[in-house]
Structure formats: C-alpha cells, structure tokens
Write an enzyme that holds these catalytic residues in place. Structure first.
Site, PDB file in Angstrom:
ATOM      1  CD  GLU A  91      -2.913   0.842   0.008  1.00 16.78           C
ATOM      2  OE1 GLU A  91      -3.330  -0.277  -0.352  1.00 16.78           O
ATOM      3  OE2 GLU A  91      -3.188   1.889  -0.610  1.00 16.78           O
ATOM      4  CB  CYS A 148       2.015  -3.215  -7.381  1.00 20.40           C
ATOM      5  SG  CYS A 148       0.232  -3.041  -7.437  1.00 20.40           S
ATOM      6  NE  ARG A 195      -5.769  -3.472  -2.428  1.00 18.39           N
ATOM      7  CZ  ARG A 195      -5.392  -4.686  -2.022  1.00 18.39           C
ATOM      8  NH1 ARG A 195      -6.146  -5.742  -2.271  1.00 18.39           N
ATOM      9  NH2 ARG A 195      -4.279  -4.835  -1.354  1.00 18.39           N
ATOM     10  CG  HIS A 200       1.961  -8.031  -7.157  1.00 22.99           C
ATOM     11  ND1 HIS A 200       2.435  -7.873  -5.876  1.00 22.99           N
ATOM     12  CD2 HIS A 200       1.007  -7.086  -7.309  1.00 22.99           C
ATOM     13  CE1 HIS A 200       1.795  -6.891  -5.267  1.00 22.99           C
ATOM     14  NE2 HIS A 200       0.915  -6.398  -6.121  1.00 22.99           N
ATOM     15  CD  GLU A 216       5.360  -9.983  -5.927  1.00 24.47           C
ATOM     16  OE1 GLU A 216       5.660  -9.483  -7.032  1.00 24.47           O
ATOM     17  OE2 GLU A 216       4.544  -9.448  -5.140  1.00 24.47           O
TER      18      GLU A 216
HETATM   19  N1  GLN Z   1      -3.511  -0.027  -4.499  1.00 23.85           N
HETATM   20  C1  GLN Z   1      -2.219   0.058  -3.898  1.00 23.85           C
HETATM   21  C2  GLN Z   1      -1.768   1.505  -3.766  1.00 23.85           C
HETATM   22  O1  GLN Z   1      -2.431   2.371  -4.213  1.00 23.85           O
HETATM   23  C3  GLN Z   1      -1.211  -0.740  -4.688  1.00 23.85           C
HETATM   24  C4  GLN Z   1      -1.561  -2.200  -4.625  1.00 23.85           C
HETATM   25  C5  GLN Z   1      -0.413  -3.141  -4.732  1.00 23.85           C
HETATM   26  O2  GLN Z   1       0.745  -2.784  -4.545  1.00 23.85           O
HETATM   27  N2  GLN Z   1      -0.729  -4.381  -4.986  1.00 23.85           N
HETATM   28  O3  GLN Z   1      -0.748   1.770  -3.206  1.00 23.85           O
END
Ligand code: GLN
Length: 191
Positions: free
Chosen positions: A50, A81, A139, A174, A176
């Site tokens: 996040e 991500c 996400r 991702h 991984e």
């Molecule tokens: N939605 C997350 C963000 O805004 C990122 C999601 C993820 O790293 N899988 O930081």
C-alpha cells in the site's frame, strides 16, 4: 548476475517471494529498512503493498531521500505495483507524494473495484523479449502517461504495464506472484 547485491525494501508487503525469485537467478538479497541498509547494494526492489502506508513508514526514517540519492548514484531500482506508484513522477486518484524517479503518471487503483485483482497474459516488447508474459494485478495502478524517453517493455491489452527509464524499472503487476522470472532477469542484466 552472480554476485550482484540486491536489497528489498522490507517495510510492508511481499518480500520473501521477491527474494526467492532473485535467488533463483543467482543474485544475493538482503532486507532494507533503513537508509544505512542501502550501503554496498547495486539494486533495490520496492515491492507492492500500500503506497500510502509505505510513504508513512519511509518518511520518518529518511528513506525517501536515501532512495533518491541511491538512484542518483546510478544504482538501479525495480518498483512493482505500490513500488511503481512511489517511483512515478505524478500520482493521481488521489494525488500523492512520490520519488519522481521515472517520468510517468500513474493512477492508483486504476482498474476500479469490480476487477480489483486479476491474472492476465500480457505481451512483451523488445528488448525485454518476444511473446507472452504472465501478470498478476492486485488493486493495481494504471500508467496513464509516459514521457518519450521511457521504454515500454510489456503491455496488457495495449496499455503499458512494465516500463523503464535509465536505471528505473516499474511494473504495475506483481512478477513475484507469477512463474516467470523474465522481468527480474532483464532488470538484473541492466545493473
Ligand atoms: N492499491 C495500492 C496503492 O495504491 C497498490 C496495490 C499493490 O501494490 N498491490 O498503493
């Protein structure tokens, strides 16, 4: 690749699967939590998680400036991500502070709620390779703008999802969580 020392930012998110992937390719890895942990490394992975939480954990220990200096010294960074969100020049939806190390604009949670996580098969571009690349999006953000100097290494439905500028690689998926080591291998060879 052998002997290259790679750090994995270990404040939040997926660390051990990145370490396993890199180990399969012969790289040595260690966890990075503090600026002093970057010493002697040739590359750094910023994992997914996040981005807002990561920022909150990085700021008080001086990790934002330390990573900027690490990149400016010519070392290489692979952000996946949330890591890609942190490395981007501009972050939207909502607007958020970032490291501004790659000239892209990125929209957080770009696929919306309905399809917030999915697996897909994308397409590689040269110089990454030819053919298909498995991708897991969680996400995930969407890269909505890229500067001319940024190379598109992989696409999903015609959209850039793995892009590189100089020593900075960012992916919105991702790697991984897939069985492909291609993105890591390409990145390690650039270091
Ligand atoms: N939605 C997350 C963000 O805004 C990122 C999601 C993820 O790293 N899988 O930081």
């Amino acid at each position: 690749v052998a002997g290259k020392q790679i750090g994995i930012l270990a404040l939040q998110g997926d660390v051990s699967l990145h370490a396993q992937a890199l180990a399969k390719l012969g790289a040595e890895t260690r966890s990075v939590k503090l600026p002093s942990d970057l010493k002697g490394l040739h590359g750094l992975i910023i994992p997914g998680g996040e981005s807002t939480a990561l920022l909150k954990l990085m700021k008080p220990v001086g990790m934002l400036d330390a990573i900027k200096d690490f990149a400016k010294a010519g070392n290489s960074i692979f952000g996946t991500c949330a890591g890609a969100i942190l490395l981007a020049k501009d972050v939207t939806h909502p607007k958020q502070e970032s490291l501004n190390l790659i000239d892209i604009s990125i929209k957080r949670n770009g696929y919306g709620r309905q399809v917030d996580s999915f697996e897909a098969i994308g397409d590689m571009n040269q110089p990454l390779g030819k053919g298909k690349l498995p991708m897991t999006f969680i996400r995930a953000p969407r890269i909505i703008k890229i500067a001319p100097g940024v190379k598109i290494l992989a696409e999903h439905e015609g959209e850039p999802v793995l892009v590189m500028q100089d020593n900075i690689l960012t992916g919105t998926f991702h790697p991984e969580l897939t069985d492909s080591l291609t993105s890591y291998e390409y990145w390690l060879n650039q270091i």
